[in-house]
Motif scaffolding. Structure first.
Motif, mmCIF file in Angstrom:
data_model
loop_
_atom_site.group_PDB
_atom_site.id
_atom_site.type_symbol
_atom_site.label_atom_id
_atom_site.label_comp_id
_atom_site.label_asym_id
_atom_site.label_seq_id
_atom_site.Cartn_x
_atom_site.Cartn_y
_atom_site.Cartn_z
ATOM 1 N N ALA A 126 42.674 -99.604 10.093
ATOM 2 C CA ALA A 126 42.500 -98.349 9.362
ATOM 3 C C ALA A 126 43.816 -97.592 9.187
ATOM 4 N N ASP A 127 44.784 -97.826 10.079
ATOM 5 C CA ASP A 127 46.075 -97.143 10.002
ATOM 6 C C ASP A 127 47.146 -97.961 9.281
ATOM 7 N N GLY A 128 46.789 -99.109 8.725
ATOM 8 C CA GLY A 128 47.746 -99.921 7.978
ATOM 9 C C GLY A 128 48.207 -101.159 8.730
ATOM 10 N N PHE A 129 49.477 -101.508 8.581
ATOM 11 C CA PHE A 129 50.071 -102.710 9.170
ATOM 12 C C PHE A 129 49.868 -102.723 10.678
ATOM 13 N N ALA A 130 49.269 -103.802 11.166
ATOM 14 C CA ALA A 130 49.006 -103.923 12.603
ATOM 15 C C ALA A 130 49.608 -105.191 13.203
ATOM 16 N N GLY B 292 42.898 -107.208 21.548
ATOM 17 C CA GLY B 292 42.485 -108.588 21.315
ATOM 18 C C GLY B 292 42.811 -109.097 19.925
ATOM 19 N N LEU B 293 43.836 -108.526 19.299
ATOM 20 C CA LEU B 293 44.155 -108.900 17.926
ATOM 21 C C LEU B 293 44.935 -110.215 17.814
ATOM 22 N N ALA B 294 45.747 -110.547 18.805
ATOM 23 C CA ALA B 294 46.477 -111.821 18.755
ATOM 24 C C ALA B 294 45.508 -113.002 18.779
ATOM 25 N N PRO B 295 44.529 -113.032 19.695
ATOM 26 C CA PRO B 295 43.558 -114.127 19.646
ATOM 27 C C PRO B 295 42.773 -114.152 18.339
ATOM 28 N N ARG B 296 42.508 -112.986 17.798
ATOM 29 C CA ARG B 296 41.780 -112.944 16.517
ATOM 30 C C ARG B 296 42.611 -113.568 15.398
ATOM 31 N N LEU B 297 43.900 -113.264 15.355
ATOM 32 C CA LEU B 297 44.782 -113.887 14.360
ATOM 33 C C LEU B 297 44.846 -115.394 14.564
ATOM 34 N N MET B 298 44.907 -115.837 15.809
ATOM 35 C CA MET B 298 44.970 -117.278 16.080
ATOM 36 C C MET B 298 43.670 -117.973 15.691
ATOM 37 N N ARG B 299 42.531 -117.337 15.906
ATOM 38 C CA ARG B 299 41.261 -117.930 15.451
ATOM 39 C C ARG B 299 41.254 -118.057 13.927
ATOM 40 N N HIS B 300 41.800 -117.057 13.250
ATOM 41 C CA HIS B 300 41.893 -117.116 11.792
ATOM 42 C C HIS B 300 42.773 -118.300 11.372
ATOM 43 N N ALA C 273 48.912 -101.170 18.063
ATOM 44 C CA ALA C 273 47.657 -101.921 17.955
ATOM 45 C C ALA C 273 47.434 -102.895 19.108
ATOM 46 N N ARG C 274 48.334 -102.918 20.052
ATOM 47 C CA ARG C 274 48.220 -103.873 21.164
ATOM 48 C C ARG C 274 47.082 -103.504 22.099
ATOM 49 N N GLY C 275 46.594 -104.503 22.839
ATOM 50 C CA GLY C 275 45.541 -104.291 23.813
ATOM 51 C C GLY C 275 44.143 -104.297 23.223
#
Length: 186
Positions: free
Chosen positions: A54-58, A105-113, A101-103
């Motif tokens: 919602a705040d843009g680039f993450a 769970g976004l890195a695992p989400r990007l890797m699943r993508h 945006a850390r903390g």
């Protein structure tokens, strides 16, 4: 996390990508700079993504086809085609989540993508180089450390090559009829 969106990296994203990469890696000597980052994107624009909330680039993820058990050198840009693009491996070269945006769970989400994109493109494995002790995180996501794989000096002495099979066979001992043989990553 319905406010999260993953999309392909676009030209207007580069100032934020380069700044995020520099903040994440410059202090440890692992920053490769804009020219090298852009060369990775040119090698495979369909596997380079930006994460937005919602705040843009993450955050962002740059990935490119690379032969299994090899990786890009941080000190050099990609020049032309990378050998082995026809092979089944996709290398997750660089992933940075913005500090704010850390903390979440976004890195695992990007890797699943990336895994989904890799499977859709017929890739059989994913690889990465774990830096600054991150192999613990990647092993939780199914990556297996391959310390015997030599890495370019630009990654530093503590970096570890890791790989993960993308095969979907439910039981490795019993592949589904007509499936390709499993990729050996470990």
């Amino acid at each position: 996390m319905t406010d999260i969106r993953i999309r392909l990296l676009r030209e207007e994203d580069w100032p934020q990508v380069i700044a995020a990469e520099e903040r994440a890696y410059a202090a440890s000597g692992l920053s490769e700079g804009g020219a090298a980052l852009r060369s990775r994107h040119r090698a495979s624009p369909s596997t380079c993504f930006v994460l937005e909330d919602a705040d843009g680039f993450a955050g962002y993820l740059l990935a490119l086809p690379y032969p299994l058990f090899r990786c890009p050198d941080l000190s050099a840009a990609e020049e032309g085609a990378v050998g082995g693009r026809e092979q089944g491996n996709l290398h997750a070269h660089d992933l940075v989540i913005a500090e704010r945006a850390r903390g979440r769970g976004l890195a695992p989400r990007l890797m699943r993508h990336l895994e989904e994109a890799g499977r859709a493109a017929g890739r059989r494995s994913l690889s990465l180089v774990a830096v600054r002790g991150s192999q613990v995180v990647w092993s939780r996501l199914g990556y297996r450390a391959r310390p015997e794989i030599g890495l370019p000096a630009s990654y530093g002495a503590e970096a570890v090559y890791m790989a993960k099979s993308l095969d979907r066979a439910p039981n490795p001992a019993e592949p589904t009829p007509g499936s390709a043989p499993r990729v050996e990553v470990g």
